[in-house]
Motif scaffolding. Sequence first.
Motif, mmCIF file in Angstrom:
data_model
loop_
_atom_site.group_PDB
_atom_site.id
_atom_site.type_symbol
_atom_site.label_atom_id
_atom_site.label_comp_id
_atom_site.label_asym_id
_atom_site.label_seq_id
_atom_site.Cartn_x
_atom_site.Cartn_y
_atom_site.Cartn_z
ATOM 1 N N ALA A 180 74.989 57.575 8.931
ATOM 2 C CA ALA A 180 74.789 58.772 9.765
ATOM 3 C C ALA A 180 75.511 59.942 9.376
ATOM 4 N N SER A 181 76.262 59.905 8.452
ATOM 5 C CA SER A 181 76.929 61.035 7.969
ATOM 6 C C SER A 181 75.932 61.931 7.079
ATOM 7 N N ILE A 182 74.930 60.934 6.343
ATOM 8 C CA ILE A 182 73.950 61.588 5.522
ATOM 9 C C ILE A 182 72.903 62.294 6.422
ATOM 10 N N MET A 183 72.583 61.650 7.573
ATOM 11 C CA MET A 183 71.466 62.202 8.421
ATOM 12 C C MET A 183 72.095 63.286 9.164
ATOM 13 N N ILE A 184 73.116 63.328 9.584
ATOM 14 C CA ILE A 184 73.599 64.161 10.578
ATOM 15 C C ILE A 184 74.088 65.635 9.879
ATOM 16 N N TRP A 185 74.987 65.539 8.848
ATOM 17 C CA TRP A 185 75.497 66.484 8.253
ATOM 18 C C TRP A 185 75.005 66.921 6.847
ATOM 19 N N GLY A 186 74.173 66.075 6.265
ATOM 20 C CA GLY A 186 73.555 66.294 5.067
ATOM 21 C C GLY A 186 74.607 65.962 3.902
ATOM 22 N N THR A 187 75.488 64.712 4.147
ATOM 23 C CA THR A 187 76.502 64.583 3.296
ATOM 24 C C THR A 187 75.914 64.224 1.928
ATOM 25 N N PRO A 188 76.004 64.799 0.838
ATOM 26 C CA PRO A 188 75.536 64.076 -0.345
ATOM 27 C C PRO A 188 76.429 62.984 -0.882
ATOM 28 N N VAL A 189 75.754 61.838 -1.298
ATOM 29 C CA VAL A 189 76.325 60.693 -1.536
ATOM 30 C C VAL A 189 75.632 60.355 -2.907
ATOM 31 N N SER A 190 76.686 60.278 -3.929
ATOM 32 C CA SER A 190 76.027 59.971 -5.291
ATOM 33 C C SER A 190 75.806 58.238 -5.575
ATOM 34 N N ALA A 191 75.027 58.034 -6.681
ATOM 35 C CA ALA A 191 74.983 56.772 -6.880
ATOM 36 C C ALA A 191 76.369 56.003 -7.136
ATOM 37 N N VAL A 220 87.104 51.513 -4.491
ATOM 38 C CA VAL A 220 87.264 52.805 -3.682
ATOM 39 C C VAL A 220 87.597 53.803 -4.651
ATOM 40 N N ILE A 221 88.001 53.463 -5.941
ATOM 41 C CA ILE A 221 88.401 54.437 -6.946
ATOM 42 C C ILE A 221 87.231 54.975 -7.472
ATOM 43 N N ILE A 222 86.374 53.972 -7.911
ATOM 44 C CA ILE A 222 85.068 54.280 -8.304
ATOM 45 C C ILE A 222 84.290 55.381 -7.140
ATOM 46 N N ALA A 223 84.210 54.902 -5.878
ATOM 47 C CA ALA A 223 83.713 55.921 -5.186
ATOM 48 C C ALA A 223 84.410 57.063 -5.008
ATOM 49 N N SER A 224 85.770 57.413 -5.336
ATOM 50 C CA SER A 224 86.213 58.489 -5.260
ATOM 51 C C SER A 224 85.808 59.412 -6.416
ATOM 52 N N PHE A 225 85.696 58.608 -7.621
ATOM 53 C CA PHE A 225 85.193 59.647 -8.705
ATOM 54 C C PHE A 225 83.796 60.035 -8.568
ATOM 55 N N GLY A 226 83.200 59.539 -7.755
ATOM 56 C CA GLY A 226 81.745 59.692 -7.457
ATOM 57 C C GLY A 226 81.503 60.638 -6.248
ATOM 58 N N LYS A 248 82.048 66.339 -2.950
ATOM 59 C CA LYS A 248 82.836 67.326 -2.332
ATOM 60 C C LYS A 248 84.453 66.625 -2.105
ATOM 61 N N PHE A 249 85.214 66.490 -3.227
ATOM 62 C CA PHE A 249 86.433 66.050 -3.180
ATOM 63 C C PHE A 249 87.366 66.988 -2.830
ATOM 64 N N VAL A 250 88.154 66.754 -1.847
ATOM 65 C CA VAL A 250 89.284 67.597 -1.423
ATOM 66 C C VAL A 250 90.566 66.986 -1.535
ATOM 67 N N LEU A 297 89.019 67.442 8.899
ATOM 68 C CA LEU A 297 88.925 69.001 8.528
ATOM 69 C C LEU A 297 88.585 68.999 7.232
ATOM 70 N N TYR A 298 88.673 68.023 6.316
ATOM 71 C CA TYR A 298 88.475 68.133 4.948
ATOM 72 C C TYR A 298 87.281 67.508 4.324
ATOM 73 N N LEU A 299 87.255 66.329 4.886
ATOM 74 C CA LEU A 299 86.326 65.110 4.312
ATOM 75 C C LEU A 299 85.054 64.773 4.871
ATOM 76 N N SER A 300 84.068 64.420 4.467
ATOM 77 C CA SER A 300 82.885 63.929 5.036
ATOM 78 C C SER A 300 83.233 62.700 5.655
ATOM 79 N N VAL A 301 82.550 62.164 6.823
ATOM 80 C CA VAL A 301 82.551 60.805 7.444
ATOM 81 C C VAL A 301 82.436 59.781 6.393
ATOM 82 N N ALA A 302 81.443 59.914 5.706
ATOM 83 C CA ALA A 302 80.968 58.952 4.530
ATOM 84 C C ALA A 302 82.208 58.827 3.847
ATOM 85 N N PHE A 303 82.794 59.730 3.304
ATOM 86 C CA PHE A 303 84.064 59.415 2.422
ATOM 87 C C PHE A 303 85.099 58.782 3.105
ATOM 88 N N ILE A 304 85.426 59.173 4.276
ATOM 89 C CA ILE A 304 86.588 58.851 5.093
ATOM 90 C C ILE A 304 86.317 57.224 5.323
#
Length: 406
Positions: free
Chosen positions: A302-313, A177-183, A186-188, A132-139
């Motif tokens: 798949a998360s990027i393609m289906i929901w347009g999830t933004p994923v940073s470098a 994971v900490i680095i990925a979280s900082f990047g 849409k952090f909730v 309900l809060y996060l994208s599939v990619a970040f999960i």
Amino acid sequence: MSAGEEKERISGDIPRSEMTPSLQPMEVFEKPPAPAVAYHPALYVAAWITMSSSVILFNKWILDTAGFRFPIILTTWHLAFGTLMTQILSRTTTLLDGRKKVKMTGRVYLRAIMPIGLFFSLSLICGNLTYLYLSVAFIQMLKATTPVAVLLSSWIMGLAKPNLRVLFNISFIVVGVIIASFGEIKFVLAGVLFQLGGVVFEAIRLTLVESLLSSAEYKMDPLVSFYYFAPVCAIMNGLVSLVFEVPYIHLSDIARVGYLTLLANAMVAFGLNVCVVFLIGRTSAVVMTLCGVLKDILLVFASIMIWGTPVSALQYFGYSIALGGMVYYKLGAESIKSFISELGRQWAEYGAKHPVQRKVVVFGLVILTILAVLGGLAPSVGYNPGQIVMDGSKWWTSKDATTNGS
């Protein structure tokens, strides 16, 4: 002391200093016998990756996109459907014959199955709430911390002695994971807490399985395990849903998603449990670990393609570190070296037999790598059809205004 008492005492002694709890649900189970009709292992791998990814994407779509915001009820439905299907399969097929080897008594069910089922239920509830809060990619990135939680849980429960070298090896996962979280764009916080809670509950569950069901008479394959755990988990989740979700749901909410859609969702979720049985019977622990990593990477894209999830470098960089650390921690340097050596040998043989196909594969991998690198260098990655339409409309509007003005 009698011989019988001595045998019983010895069988109950567990060399705790040598025990390390498993890191993935697949690894705590007994390896089932190979299926009667044997197919190439790649088929079982593809089936498992497809089913596992489908469950995650399907759940995300129902809970978020379709607006069925009742994750506990959805989990209860999955478990109730699984309970029904395992009962049917136990009476009509041989897939659950392994349960006859398990010495399940009322005492064992009460002291082992129910506590483990409690944490299983909590992990499922938290996991579905996260959608309900996060994208599939970040999960998927946050799930990489599961081995860390399992290791710490084993130390706390006394199943393994703390080891600084192991802690150092696994620290790469945490750092990644900490680095990925900082990047994360849409952090909730609520979603992150739910996901970390699910990871902790899953780690405790796996540790309890290792502690309470480690002896030979309680070893089960995944489907037999689900046969015992699904009913108690369905009841526990159902009781929780009665308090938090049932008072607020209406038949219109179910009709909006569709009865057939929910049925298909439950069938896919149960199908995953069946796929795991065949996967374990036909592949090794190394292959299963690498398949899990591949599945996580595919889910991010798949998360990027289906929901347009933004994923940073920064997320790409951090997740790469986490995945590398996870593979090294689970397999070890020797296993990785032997696997790479065997893979290189097979690749050389394939190139000798099929030189043209090998060049095509290499070219395709180079193109995919370039696209991934270029995407990672961009501020964000995500396909948003609506934004493209809006940008196009603005362009045409400005063009018409310029034409009329002139």
